[in-house]
Design a protein around this motif. Structure first.
Motif, mmCIF file in Angstrom:
data_model
loop_
_atom_site.group_PDB
_atom_site.id
_atom_site.type_symbol
_atom_site.label_atom_id
_atom_site.label_comp_id
_atom_site.label_asym_id
_atom_site.label_seq_id
_atom_site.Cartn_x
_atom_site.Cartn_y
_atom_site.Cartn_z
ATOM 1 N N ILE A 272 0.830 -1.206 0.000
ATOM 2 C CA ILE A 272 0.000 0.000 0.000
ATOM 3 C C ILE A 272 0.863 1.254 0.000
ATOM 4 O O ILE A 272 0.557 2.237 -0.683
ATOM 5 C CB ILE A 272 -0.980 -0.016 1.190
ATOM 6 C CG1 ILE A 272 -1.861 -1.266 1.102
ATOM 7 C CG2 ILE A 272 -1.852 1.237 1.177
ATOM 8 C CD1 ILE A 272 -2.776 -1.455 2.278
ATOM 9 N N LYS B 2 1.992 2.057 -3.383
ATOM 10 C CA LYS B 2 0.932 2.697 -4.171
ATOM 11 C C LYS B 2 0.779 4.158 -3.763
ATOM 12 O O LYS B 2 0.584 5.027 -4.611
ATOM 13 C CB LYS B 2 -0.407 1.960 -3.987
ATOM 14 C CG LYS B 2 -0.492 0.585 -4.617
ATOM 15 C CD LYS B 2 -0.094 0.537 -6.075
ATOM 16 C CE LYS B 2 -1.083 1.268 -6.989
ATOM 17 N NZ LYS B 2 -0.592 1.174 -8.406
ATOM 18 N N SER C 4 2.915 6.593 -5.182
ATOM 19 C CA SER C 4 2.594 6.612 -6.620
ATOM 20 C C SER C 4 3.527 5.751 -7.466
ATOM 21 O O SER C 4 4.079 6.197 -8.455
ATOM 22 C CB SER C 4 2.515 8.043 -7.163
ATOM 23 O OG SER C 4 3.462 8.871 -6.573
ATOM 24 N N TRP D 13 0.672 -2.804 -10.887
ATOM 25 C CA TRP D 13 0.565 -3.688 -9.720
ATOM 26 C C TRP D 13 1.746 -4.635 -9.613
ATOM 27 O O TRP D 13 2.084 -5.089 -8.531
ATOM 28 C CB TRP D 13 -0.740 -4.483 -9.768
ATOM 29 C CG TRP D 13 -1.878 -3.622 -9.278
ATOM 30 C CD1 TRP D 13 -2.830 -3.009 -10.034
ATOM 31 C CD2 TRP D 13 -2.158 -3.252 -7.927
ATOM 32 N NE1 TRP D 13 -3.674 -2.269 -9.254
ATOM 33 C CE2 TRP D 13 -3.287 -2.399 -7.944
ATOM 34 C CE3 TRP D 13 -1.545 -3.534 -6.702
ATOM 35 C CZ2 TRP D 13 -3.830 -1.851 -6.793
ATOM 36 C CZ3 TRP D 13 -2.095 -2.979 -5.556
ATOM 37 C CH2 TRP D 13 -3.228 -2.142 -5.604
ATOM 38 N N PRO E 149 4.814 -2.958 -7.554
ATOM 39 C CA PRO E 149 4.579 -2.918 -6.097
ATOM 40 C C PRO E 149 4.589 -4.310 -5.463
ATOM 41 O O PRO E 149 5.142 -4.485 -4.384
ATOM 42 C CB PRO E 149 3.191 -2.285 -5.976
ATOM 43 C CG PRO E 149 3.043 -1.484 -7.201
ATOM 44 C CD PRO E 149 3.780 -2.220 -8.274
#
Lengths: 503, 334, 164
Positions: free
Chosen positions: C113, C116, C119, C123, C126
């Motif tokens: 998270i 994310k 920024s 997917w 990350p």
């Protein structure tokens, strides 16, 4: 055994294969745990102590333990420079200018200077240890609570001049740090102070959660704010990894001054490496012709403190080996390692176990060279970390902060303290309150309080008799001269300003 | 993407170095893996055991505790990991052990403060709130003076201190040597200020070695180096008998006073630890405490060996509690 | 104009005021602990001195702020403020759910998270980052340094479910 014979004998021991490997494993482990936030030399040495007892020669294990300790001082500055997170109290000062250098793309230079400073300081320290251990050890004993109190008064007087903003703000933060240091069970009376009935607060507030919060978490937030930092930094060229001629020239004197200063401060009780860093920093700032550069990436502000904290570690080996007195937790573990092999540190060490003393000294010369060789290539690797985009770096750094703080005491409470300190630190920064004095005062507070209270008892409540003790009197005199000089300079400046205005 | 792949590579490299070092370092794991697999009723231990020492590294409890662990390690298949949890003369560690999981993977060594903390009201627990495994060592209190002091024996010191105010350094309030100091001052009827240093007797010893105070009360073990190197002179031992390492120094009883304070170290597990697990631990640590090497190591340091089983430990501290209560009451500490 | 000035000033004096109040509170509390005598100082003396110093320094700071012009830090826009709060909330997840989810899961989730929030696009990146971090944490802290990290109650439930 005279000095030359001794050191030759020492090298003949340190150069055996098993001892070389032990030394290398020690310094390598030291470097790694120095880089990782939270894990310190104490925990690692404690973990490895049982293993070191199983070697054939007692000196092998001790070489390894000592290697972890001074090796950790090399790695300690890395996170300070790269991500503005001090992994230990002794690298708080390195954050101030080291991280600024990194932000200007000079991370490699800062790291190289730090490694070089550590190497020079380590070597200067060992020379001191080799030649002057017994006489200096006696001098260390004459440092009682009153002398320590005077040193602290001097240190905190210097602290006011430390950071860019107003002395009032600096002192204010120092006293907040002192206050945080009093939270918990009083070490002398066992009374619970400011614990609000919380069992967690009884154990006191540790340094690391506060430092990680005020520096680390605050840094993470400032990255969020500073949108431009999300841009790719300039690519680090090979030649940028190393300091240029000017930087080397500027940092050579601070390195030597820091080395000598750190060595002597390492001799005395209390957190020597930490004290030595900020005395060195203020000394360099005072001596420098470009005072306004400090806090904005002055290379002197990295070289001096980094040298000081490394030679302070070597310095604290003097009372350890020559008197059997450990002034720092890692020293205590080294002592435990010696005693469990029935090697008694102290004056008898030189007669009964000359091999151990000279073996350790020789291995430290070698260890420092290994560390330099190990660390310089790492500079390239770490400097690249500084140029990684924050979107990759920051999540990892956040997790390392969380787990690093947890690792110190296996306590989730410390994480809450860190997050709280992070929020408060964010606002403090915005209002120009320097956070370094707070952290230093938190670390030094308990020993200062203890020295203060014991001085009162020893001197029958009469602090003016501090002047009857030679060392204390000298320290106080230096403090007073410094204060007069600072105030006088300000006065002259004001007068000049006034005359200029009136003209 | 390129930068990113760098990061992963670097992380993996660090992890690999870690693995390599672990491989080289953990000799014990290899040794224990080869240990003959005894058929045991209980599978214990299955993971490393945490051995808490609630005092600073390098202090008396730390060194003795480490010596015991070193001897016990041979008898257990998993590593015993030493963790220092200093604070309030062991009270912080005792409190944490009280709340620790009672699966036998968390052990704590303590001193006689296990009874005095409750008497003094620091924490509401004593030896009945834990599962004792064994008692493995004791040390008497003792008093020493800087080597350049004029007093040759305890009588001369007491005579001087009756006429002049002296400063005696010792450990923090609630610590066993602090109690001993207060009791000594009361018994001898002398005039003294107590200079207190937190974190065990080590710092107090340094203060005395530097001549900043008139005397220090700690254990012979904590003063050992300074006694041997001639910075301190041992005057008297507050124990039932003389200490092996300093057999020429008389006890306080021999000097005609009725005071005996020792610190005795039990090994504790949290209350409710399964009987089978306690048995495994008892066997391992009993063998360790009987190990001649362990006994020699601690005797050479100025400490004394002692071996008591779980029930004996409870009985011993029941008795000790009464003794300490009397001492604390007589010297006006409670 | 004046009201704005007062509001800015109010924001400026929050910290000195806070230090002042803390100083007073510390002095009051310290008095409850024994101060002791001058030859035998007790637990209250040092906090008492700290409290007084905080009061004096707080007043000096207050005076400096009122009489001197201070540079105001840049104002944050709404998006940044929301992001800061979000990062904090995620950081809180780690200690809050460590016991329940165990260090592996919680480290993975939090890193993911956070990536994310900082920024990091897509997917895959990350997830790989979170995975790498988790492996690193596991190897270095758990395997290497025997750090006592909770495995999480979820593991116990899982074991219970599969009948282990």
């Amino acid at each position: 055994m005279n000095g030359l014979e001794g050191i030759l004998n020492g090298f003949s021991q340190a150069l055996t294969l098993v001892n070389l490997i032990a030394c290398f494993v020690g310094v390598l482990l030291g470097t790694i745990i120095g880089v990782l936030p939270g894990l310190g030399p104490t925990a690692t040495m404690s973990l490895l102590l049982p293993i070191t007892l199983n070697f054939n020669e007692p000196v092998t294990g001790l070489i390894m333990l000592a290697g972890i300790w001074y090796g950790a001082q090399y790695g300690g500055s890395t996170t300070s420079i790269l991500v503005n997170i001090p992994g230990e109290a002794a690298s708080v000062m390195t954050c101030i200018d080291g991280n600024q250098m990194a932000k200007k793309g000079r991370a490699g230079a800062a790291l190289s200077i730090a490694a070089l400073a550590s190497f020079i300081a380590g070597t200067v320290g060992i020379i001191g240890l080799q030649f002057f251990a017994p006489p200096l050890a006696k001098a260390a004993l004459s440092f009682g609570p009153p002398e320590y109190l005077c040193l602290m008064i001097l240190a905190f007087t210097l602290l006011t001049n430390l950071t860019g903003s107003s002395p009032t703000k600096g002192l204010l933060m120092a006293f907040v740090g002192f206050f945080l240091g009093t939270i918990g069970t009083d070490s002398q009376t066992g009374m619970n102070r400011f614990t609000l009935g919380s069992a967690d607060l009884m154990g006191g507030i540790d340094f690391l959660p506060i430092a990680m919060g005020l520096f680390g978490i605050a840094e993470i937030i400032s990255v969020l704010i500073d949108k431009e930092s999300n841009q790719q930094l300039e690519k680090v060229r090979f030649k940028d990894l190393f300091p240029n001629k000017e930087e080397l020239k500027r940092s050579s004197k601070p390195m030597f001054r820091g080395s000598i200063l750190g060595f002597f401060i390492g001799l005395i009780p209390g957190p020597g490496p930490t004290i030595s860093t900020f005395i060195s920093y203020s000394l360099e700032k005072r001596l420098s012709k470009i005072k306004d550069q400090f806090g904005k990436g002055a290379v002197e502000g990295v070289a001096g403190p980094e040298a000081a904290n490394n030679s302070a570690v070597t310095g604290s080996l003097v009372p350890l080996l020559a008197l059997g007195i450990p002034f720092a937790p890692p020293a205590a573990l080294l002592l435990a390692g010696m005693r469990m092999q029935n090697i008694e540190a102290g004056p008898m060490l030189f007669q009964q176990f000359p091999n151990v003393f000279w073996g350790i000294v020789a291995s430290m010369y070698l260890g420092n060279i290994m560390l330099l060789i190990l660390n310089l290539p790492l500079v390239g690797f770490f400097a690249k970390i500084a140029s990684i985009k924050p979107m990759f770096l920051m999540p990892v750094v956040s997790i390392l902060c969380l787990i690093g703080v947890y690792s110190v005491r296996n306590n989730i409470f410390d994480i809450w303290i860190m997050l709280l300190a992070g929020i408060i630190g964010f606002f403090l920064r915005r209002k120009n309150y320097p956070v370094a004095p707070l952290i230093l005062a938190l670390v030094l507070g308990p020993t200062t309080e203890s020295a203060f209270r014991n001085s009162l008892t020893i001197l029958n409540g009469n602090l003016s008799s501090l002047f009857e003790r030679p060392i204390a009197a000298v320290l106080l005199a230096v403090t007073i001269i410094y204060l007069i000089a600072t105030v006088g300079r300000k006065y002259i400046k004001l007068k000049k300003l006034n005359t200029a205005v009136s003209k | 993407m390129r930068k990113y792949s760098h990061l992963i590579t670097y992380l993996l490299v660090i992890a690999l170095i870690g693995l390599l070092v672990t491989g080289c370092g953990s000799k014990e794991n290899v040794a224990s893996a080869n240990a003959p697999d005894k058929k045991k009723a209980v599978a214990f231990p299955e993971k490393p055991i945490n051995f808490w020492i609630p005092y600073d590294a390098g202090g008396g409890s730390d060194i003795i505790g480490r010596a015991l662990v070193e001897a016990a390690q041979k008898n257990l298949d998993k590593p015993i990991v030493i963790v220092n949890k200093p604070g309030t003369s062991g009270a912080v560690g005792l409190k944490e052990l009280y709340n620790a999981k009672n699966d036998g993977y968390t052990l704590l060594t303590n001193t006689t403060t296990i009874v005095t903390h409750k008497l003094l009201g620091t924490i509401p627990y004593n030896h009945h709130d834990y599962e004792p495994i064994i008692t493995f060592n004791y040390e008497p209190g003792s008093i020493a003076v800087p080597a350049n002091s004029p007093y040759k024996d305890i009588k001369e010191f007491i005579d001087y201190a009756k006429k002049n105010k002296v400063k005696i350094a010792t450990s923090a309030k609630g610590g066993i040597w602090n109690i001993a100091t207060q009791a000594f001052i009361k018994q001898a009827g002398i005039n003294a200020d107590v200079v207190v240093e937190g974190g065990g007797g080590a710092k107090a010893v340094v203060m005395a070695a530097g001549g900043h105070v008139d005397a220090v009360v700690a254990s012979p073990l904590e003063m050992f180096t300074q006694l041997k190197s001639g910075n301190l002179r041992l005057l008297s031992v507050f124990g039932p008998e003389r200490v092996d390492a300093f057999s020429n120094v008389p006890t306080f009883k021999e000097a005609g006073y009725d005071l005996s304070i020792t610190t005795t170290r039990p090994l504790l597990a949290p209350k409710g630890t399964p009987k089978e697990v306690l048995d495994v631990l008892y066997k391992a640590f009993k063998t360790a405490a009987e190990d001649p090497k362990y006994i020699k190591t601690i005797k050479d340091m100025g400490a004394m060996p002692l071996l008591l089983g779980p029930e004996e430990t409870i009985k011993f501290f029941d008795k000790e509690e009464k003794v300490m209560e009397k001492i604390l009451k007589e010297s006006g500490q409670i | 104009m004046d009201t704005i000035n007062i509001r800015v000033r109010f924001k400026e004096i929050i910290f000195p005021a806070l230090f002042l109040i803390s100083g007073i509170l510390i002095v009051i509390t310290a008095k409850k602990y024994e101060i002791g005598s001058i030859t035998n100082p007790s637990a209250g003396l040092f906090p008492l001195i700290i409290g007084f110093c905080l009061i004096i320094l707080g007043l000096m700071d207050l005076r400096n702020i009122i009489y001197m012009s201070t540079s105001e830090a840049e104002v944050l826009d709404k998006d940044t403020v929301i992001k800061i709060i979000a990062v904090f909330l995620i950081l809180i997840v780690w200690p809050a759910f460590l016991g329940l989810l165990g260090y592996v899961l919680v480290t993975f989730i939090v890193t993911l998270i956070l990536a994310k929030l900082f920024s990091l696009g897509g997917w895959i990146k990350p997830v790989i980052l979170a995975f790498g971090t988790t492996v690193f944490i596991h190897l270095s802290f758990k395997e290497w340094f025997y750090l006592d990290l909770p495995d999480g109650q979820v593991i116990d439930w899982f074991k219970f479910l599969i009948g282990g």
